[in-house]
Design a protein around this motif. Structure first.
Motif, PDB file in Angstrom:
ATOM      1  N   GLU A 143      50.326  27.624  38.959  1.00 59.39           N
ATOM      2  CA  GLU A 143      49.096  27.501  39.732  1.00 59.39           C
ATOM      3  C   GLU A 143      48.923  28.698  40.663  1.00 59.39           C
ATOM      4  O   GLU A 143      49.673  28.858  41.636  1.00 59.39           O
ATOM      5  CB  GLU A 143      49.093  26.216  40.557  1.00 59.39           C
ATOM      6  N   ARG A 144      47.968  29.539  40.347  1.00 58.10           N
ATOM      7  CA  ARG A 144      47.570  30.646  41.221  1.00 58.10           C
ATOM      8  C   ARG A 144      46.111  30.393  41.586  1.00 58.10           C
ATOM      9  O   ARG A 144      45.226  30.434  40.720  1.00 58.10           O
ATOM     10  CB  ARG A 144      47.707  31.986  40.517  1.00 58.10           C
ATOM     11  N   PRO A 145      45.809  30.106  42.849  1.00 58.65           N
ATOM     12  CA  PRO A 145      44.472  29.642  43.226  1.00 58.65           C
ATOM     13  C   PRO A 145      43.331  30.547  42.771  1.00 58.65           C
ATOM     14  O   PRO A 145      42.304  30.053  42.273  1.00 58.65           O
ATOM     15  CB  PRO A 145      44.551  29.563  44.758  1.00 58.65           C
ATOM     16  N   GLN A 146      43.481  31.850  42.927  1.00 60.95           N
ATOM     17  CA  GLN A 146      42.387  32.754  42.570  1.00 60.95           C
ATOM     18  C   GLN A 146      42.115  32.707  41.064  1.00 60.95           C
ATOM     19  O   GLN A 146      40.962  32.650  40.627  1.00 60.95           O
ATOM     20  CB  GLN A 146      42.733  34.178  43.002  1.00 60.95           C
ATOM     21  N   SER A 147      43.165  32.710  40.263  1.00 60.18           N
ATOM     22  CA  SER A 147      42.997  32.671  38.813  1.00 60.18           C
ATOM     23  C   SER A 147      42.464  31.323  38.353  1.00 60.18           C
ATOM     24  O   SER A 147      41.600  31.248  37.468  1.00 60.18           O
ATOM     25  CB  SER A 147      44.332  32.971  38.126  1.00 60.18           C
ATOM     26  N   ASP A 195      43.495  37.278  29.333  1.00 58.04           N
ATOM     27  CA  ASP A 195      43.367  37.206  30.797  1.00 58.04           C
ATOM     28  C   ASP A 195      44.270  38.193  31.529  1.00 58.04           C
ATOM     29  O   ASP A 195      44.255  38.247  32.752  1.00 58.04           O
ATOM     30  CB  ASP A 195      43.682  35.787  31.282  1.00 58.04           C
ATOM     31  N   GLY A 196      45.084  38.947  30.775  1.00 63.92           N
ATOM     32  CA  GLY A 196      46.037  39.853  31.416  1.00 63.92           C
ATOM     33  C   GLY A 196      47.153  39.105  32.117  1.00 63.92           C
ATOM     34  O   GLY A 196      47.665  39.549  33.149  1.00 63.92           O
ATOM     35  N   TYR A 197      47.585  37.990  31.551  1.00 67.36           N
ATOM     36  CA  TYR A 197      48.512  37.066  32.203  1.00 67.36           C
ATOM     37  C   TYR A 197      49.822  37.716  32.637  1.00 67.36           C
ATOM     38  O   TYR A 197      50.437  38.464  31.881  1.00 67.36           O
ATOM     39  CB  TYR A 197      48.836  35.906  31.257  1.00 67.36           C
ATOM     40  N   PHE A 198      50.266  37.399  33.841  1.00 69.45           N
ATOM     41  CA  PHE A 198      51.640  37.637  34.292  1.00 69.45           C
ATOM     42  C   PHE A 198      51.914  36.710  35.460  1.00 69.45           C
ATOM     43  O   PHE A 198      51.080  36.552  36.361  1.00 69.45           O
ATOM     44  CB  PHE A 198      51.877  39.105  34.693  1.00 69.45           C
ATOM     45  N   ALA A 199      53.045  36.022  35.424  1.00 68.37           N
ATOM     46  CA  ALA A 199      53.514  35.172  36.528  1.00 68.37           C
ATOM     47  C   ALA A 199      52.436  34.216  37.034  1.00 68.37           C
ATOM     48  O   ALA A 199      52.335  33.960  38.230  1.00 68.37           O
ATOM     49  CB  ALA A 199      54.026  36.044  37.678  1.00 68.37           C
ATOM     50  N   GLY A 200      51.639  33.680  36.122  1.00 69.36           N
ATOM     51  CA  GLY A 200      50.566  32.763  36.503  1.00 69.36           C
ATOM     52  C   GLY A 200      49.270  33.447  36.879  1.00 69.36           C
ATOM     53  O   GLY A 200      48.224  32.802  36.934  1.00 69.36           O
ATOM     54  N   HIS A 201      49.309  34.733  37.151  1.00 67.72           N
ATOM     55  CA  HIS A 201      48.102  35.488  37.483  1.00 67.72           C
ATOM     56  C   HIS A 201      47.303  35.810  36.224  1.00 67.72           C
ATOM     57  O   HIS A 201      47.881  36.102  35.169  1.00 67.72           O
ATOM     58  CB  HIS A 201      48.465  36.799  38.188  1.00 67.72           C
ATOM     59  N   ARG A 202      45.986  35.802  36.343  1.00 64.66           N
ATOM     60  CA  ARG A 202      45.097  36.130  35.231  1.00 64.66           C
ATOM     61  C   ARG A 202      44.015  37.098  35.749  1.00 64.66           C
ATOM     62  O   ARG A 202      42.859  36.722  35.950  1.00 64.66           O
ATOM     63  CB  ARG A 202      44.479  34.860  34.649  1.00 64.66           C
ATOM     64  N   VAL A 436      49.111  46.227  39.915  1.00 65.84           N
ATOM     65  CA  VAL A 436      48.406  45.074  39.351  1.00 65.84           C
ATOM     66  C   VAL A 436      47.277  44.596  40.266  1.00 65.84           C
ATOM     67  O   VAL A 436      46.884  43.434  40.242  1.00 65.84           O
ATOM     68  CB  VAL A 436      49.380  43.934  38.999  1.00 65.84           C
ATOM     69  N   MET A 437      46.775  45.524  41.095  1.00 63.09           N
ATOM     70  CA  MET A 437      45.561  45.321  41.893  1.00 63.09           C
ATOM     71  C   MET A 437      45.748  44.350  43.042  1.00 63.09           C
ATOM     72  O   MET A 437      44.786  43.796  43.574  1.00 63.09           O
ATOM     73  CB  MET A 437      44.387  44.876  41.004  1.00 63.09           C
ATOM     74  N   GLN A 438      46.993  44.145  43.462  1.00 58.95           N
ATOM     75  CA  GLN A 438      47.276  43.275  44.596  1.00 58.95           C
ATOM     76  C   GLN A 438      47.400  44.082  45.881  1.00 58.95           C
ATOM     77  O   GLN A 438      47.835  45.230  45.858  1.00 58.95           O
ATOM     78  CB  GLN A 438      48.607  42.539  44.379  1.00 58.95           C
ATOM     79  N   THR A 445      57.976  46.663  41.600  1.00 61.31           N
ATOM     80  CA  THR A 445      57.370  45.783  40.610  1.00 61.31           C
ATOM     81  C   THR A 445      57.810  44.328  40.797  1.00 61.31           C
ATOM     82  O   THR A 445      57.104  43.410  40.373  1.00 61.31           O
ATOM     83  CB  THR A 445      57.724  46.241  39.185  1.00 61.31           C
ATOM     84  N   GLN A 446      58.963  44.106  41.430  1.00 65.92           N
ATOM     85  CA  GLN A 446      59.425  42.739  41.659  1.00 65.92           C
ATOM     86  C   GLN A 446      58.464  41.947  42.544  1.00 65.92           C
ATOM     87  O   GLN A 446      58.456  40.710  42.513  1.00 65.92           O
ATOM     88  CB  GLN A 446      60.812  42.738  42.301  1.00 65.92           C
ATOM     89  N   ARG A 447      57.652  42.646  43.320  1.00 66.28           N
ATOM     90  CA  ARG A 447      56.731  41.966  44.232  1.00 66.28           C
ATOM     91  C   ARG A 447      55.548  41.334  43.493  1.00 66.28           C
ATOM     92  O   ARG A 447      54.902  40.434  44.032  1.00 66.28           O
ATOM     93  CB  ARG A 447      56.200  42.964  45.274  1.00 66.28           C
ATOM     94  N   TYR A 448      55.284  41.765  42.262  1.00 64.23           N
ATOM     95  CA  TYR A 448      54.108  41.269  41.541  1.00 64.23           C
ATOM     96  C   TYR A 448      54.085  39.742  41.470  1.00 64.23           C
ATOM     97  O   TYR A 448      53.043  39.110  41.690  1.00 64.23           O
ATOM     98  CB  TYR A 448      54.071  41.812  40.110  1.00 64.23           C
ATOM     99  N   ALA A 449      55.213  39.146  41.118  1.00 67.22           N
ATOM    100  CA  ALA A 449      55.264  37.693  40.948  1.00 67.22           C
ATOM    101  C   ALA A 449      55.348  36.957  42.274  1.00 67.22           C
ATOM    102  O   ALA A 449      55.072  35.757  42.336  1.00 67.22           O
ATOM    103  CB  ALA A 449      56.468  37.326  40.076  1.00 67.22           C
ATOM    104  N   GLU A 450      55.715  37.659  43.340  1.00 66.00           N
ATOM    105  CA  GLU A 450      55.899  37.008  44.634  1.00 66.00           C
ATOM    106  C   GLU A 450      54.588  36.874  45.406  1.00 66.00           C
ATOM    107  O   GLU A 450      54.480  36.039  46.310  1.00 66.00           O
ATOM    108  CB  GLU A 450      56.908  37.804  45.462  1.00 66.00           C
ATOM    109  N   ILE A 451      53.604  37.687  45.062  1.00 64.46           N
ATOM    110  CA  ILE A 451      52.316  37.685  45.777  1.00 64.46           C
ATOM    111  C   ILE A 451      51.385  36.693  45.092  1.00 64.46           C
ATOM    112  O   ILE A 451      51.242  36.698  43.869  1.00 64.46           O
ATOM    113  CB  ILE A 451      51.707  39.102  45.787  1.00 64.46           C
ATOM    114  N   ASP A 452      50.735  35.843  45.867  1.00 70.41           N
ATOM    115  CA  ASP A 452      49.949  34.742  45.296  1.00 70.41           C
ATOM    116  C   ASP A 452      48.540  35.157  44.902  1.00 70.41           C
ATOM    117  O   ASP A 452      47.860  34.417  44.200  1.00 70.41           O
ATOM    118  CB  ASP A 452      49.879  33.584  46.299  1.00 70.41           C
ATOM    119  N   HIS A 453      48.096  36.334  45.356  1.00 66.76           N
ATOM    120  CA  HIS A 453      46.720  36.765  45.136  1.00 66.76           C
ATOM    121  C   HIS A 453      46.724  37.953  44.174  1.00 66.76           C
ATOM    122  O   HIS A 453      47.655  38.763  44.179  1.00 66.76           O
ATOM    123  CB  HIS A 453      46.108  37.196  46.470  1.00 66.76           C
ATOM    124  N   VAL A 454      45.702  38.050  43.333  1.00 68.28           N
ATOM    125  CA  VAL A 454      45.565  39.176  42.422  1.00 68.28           C
ATOM    126  C   VAL A 454      44.121  39.654  42.491  1.00 68.28           C
ATOM    127  O   VAL A 454      43.227  38.879  42.850  1.00 68.28           O
ATOM    128  CB  VAL A 454      45.963  38.782  40.976  1.00 68.28           C
TER     129      VAL A 454
END
Length: 480
Positions: A143-147, A195-202, A436-438, A445-454
């Protein structure tokens, strides 16, 4: 792959550079032709818990479907390892017995369906275990709220896009009122779904929603051989990826005749967007979001340095890694046949110094462009010769190149430096934005999955501002 089953941690990261680490391991890539035709069981989504030798359990899920060409197909899912779209290459169902086979990872799940439960054997390498899978109403989604909001508010319509040797599965989003323009959205490298999926982000779904809010229709699609698109995926075949994008652009043009067309690509998609802009039937504008300009062999070596430094490598460790990676790229570029390329690469690795080997194992581990999935690719030698700056130099339509100050994968300054000087190109570097536009506090790169917004607000704003200027300059103010 390492010997223990998780090492089933070798659910690879589908081409994303260095999102995971592994051992010093190089092996030929096994290419698969796609799912085997046949029937599908009534239950299409399954879930079970795999027992591991150490006493732990690993949730495993399988989703089955007919792909865009009408063939039985599916995905293997490991929610605990953030693997959502590991493509199945064989799906066989007969006499109440279901068998699925994956490549990357090499996994077989096979057994009878008895009273609604799939009583299977899970096999990977030398590891085997019984695995009982039950029907599930829905596979696990992060669950990623923005996606989630983007998919809920702008679900779009499913589309089948004909391409040479494949049928691409896509999503077409139309604004609720007048449409001012249409955009083709292209994702980054690897086995990227629509959707360009990664770590729940789309992120591409989010971009589609943001565009629709501004009256811009969009089309995005699964790459061939990924998710619901048919065909064979080859991450090194940039020419086929470009032809597929051209087919999608023709599809979009036919559905929005008379409207201006944009191609918006993220990362590798920005490279392909520039190729389309310099092609025989270009769109009316091109946008690259964190896309490369440097020749790819140079970019890959630069990435090896910047990503290692972002992960904590010292200058001397980064130097050691890059000196080794350059030797690997040089050796790989000389061999068109993977069968001769891989021994040449192994020879480089075997002659590596202790400092080079330690840096490689600690800060790369044979992933991304130094991983087996790329090095063993049939077109890797031609990929290394690709020079995006040539496409940008030949571009004859307006373009926007958007970079992130905290991008370790496509570093802004080095790519801007080689950009050909020509009218009609806008260049924007956004502070605090990663690849990844965050909005981030680090280039790691490890931060990509830790940030909830994309897709940060700064990215959306810069893109929207350029699109408005582009429409006005071209006199495109009407809606259809």
């Amino acid at each position: 792959m390492n010997g223990s089953p998780l090492s089933l941690n070798v659910f690879p990261t589908a081409g994303n550079r260095n999102l995971g680490r592994g051992a010093l391991w190089i092996a030929p890539l096994l290419w698969a032709a796609g799912a085997v035709a046949g029937n599908l069981p009534e239950t299409r989504e399954w879930r079970g818990d795999l027992s591991l030798p150490n006493g732990a359990t690993l949730p495993i899920e399988v989703e089955l479907f007919l792909n865009a060409a009408g063939e039985p197909d599916g995905n293997l899912i490991s929610p605990a390892q953030d693997q959502r779209y590991a493509r199945l290459v064989e799906v066989e169902f007969a006499d109440d017995r279901l068998r699925v086979l994956g490549r990357a990872p090499d996994v077989e799940i096979a057994g009878p369906i008895d009273n609604g439960t799939w009583q299977a054997t899970f096999s990977q390498g030398g590891f085997q275990a019984e695995l009982s899978l039950a029907p599930t109403a829905q596979v696990t989604e992060v669950e990623r709220p923005q996606s989630a909001a983007a998919l809920r508010d702008w679900p779009g319509e499913a589309r089948r896009i004909p391409a040479k040797g494949a049928v691409l599965a896509g999503t077409h989003v139309r604004p609720s009122e007048g449409t001012r323009a249409a955009a083709l959205l292209l994702g980054g490298s690897g086995a990227t779904e629509r959707d360009g999926y990664f770590a729940g982000h789309r992120p591409l779904a989010v971009l589609a929603a943001q565009l629709a809010e501004r009256g811009i229709a969009s089309l995005r699609y699964d790459k061939r051989g990924v998710n619901r698109s048919s065909g064979e995926h080859d991450p090194t075949d940039i020419d086929t990826l470009t032809r597929d994008a051209e087919a999608a652009l023709r599809f979009l043009r036919a559905r929005h005749p008379g409207l201006p067309l944009l191609v918006i690509g993220h990362s590798e998609g920005g490279l392909i967007a520039a190729r389309l802009g310099a092609g025989a039937a270009p769109p009316d504008g091109v946008v690259s979001l964190m896309g490369p300009v440097l020749p790819l062999a140079e970019l890959f070596a630069l990435q090896d340095r910047t990503e290692a430094r972002a992960a904590g490598a010292s200058e001397s460790e980064a130097d050691a890694l890059v000196s080794l990676s350059r030797q690997i790229y040089e050796a790989a570029a000389k061999h068109s046949d993977p069968a001769s390329r891989m021994p040449a690469v192994m020879a480089v690795l075997e002659s590596a110094s202790d400092a080079q080997r330690q840096a490689f194992e600690r800060f790369n581990g044979g992933t991304g462009t130094l991983g087996p999935g790329m090095l063993g690719g049939r077109h890797y030698h031609t990929l290394l010769a690709v020079a995006p700056k040539e496409s940008w130099g030949a571009l004859d339509v307006p373009g926007l190149l958007l970079f992130g100050e905290l991008d370790s994968q496509v570093p802004a300054a080095a790519n801007i430096e080689v950009l050909p000087k020509r009218d009609g190109l806008s260049i924007v570097t956004l502070p605090g934005i990663n690849h990844v536009m965050q909005r981030s506090d680090s280039a790691a790169t490890q931060r990509y999955a830790e940030i909830d917004h994309v897709v940060a607000a700064e990215v959306e704003s810069a893109l929207a501002q350029w699109i408005e200027q582009w429409l006005q300059a071209a006199g495109h103010n009407s809606t259809h």
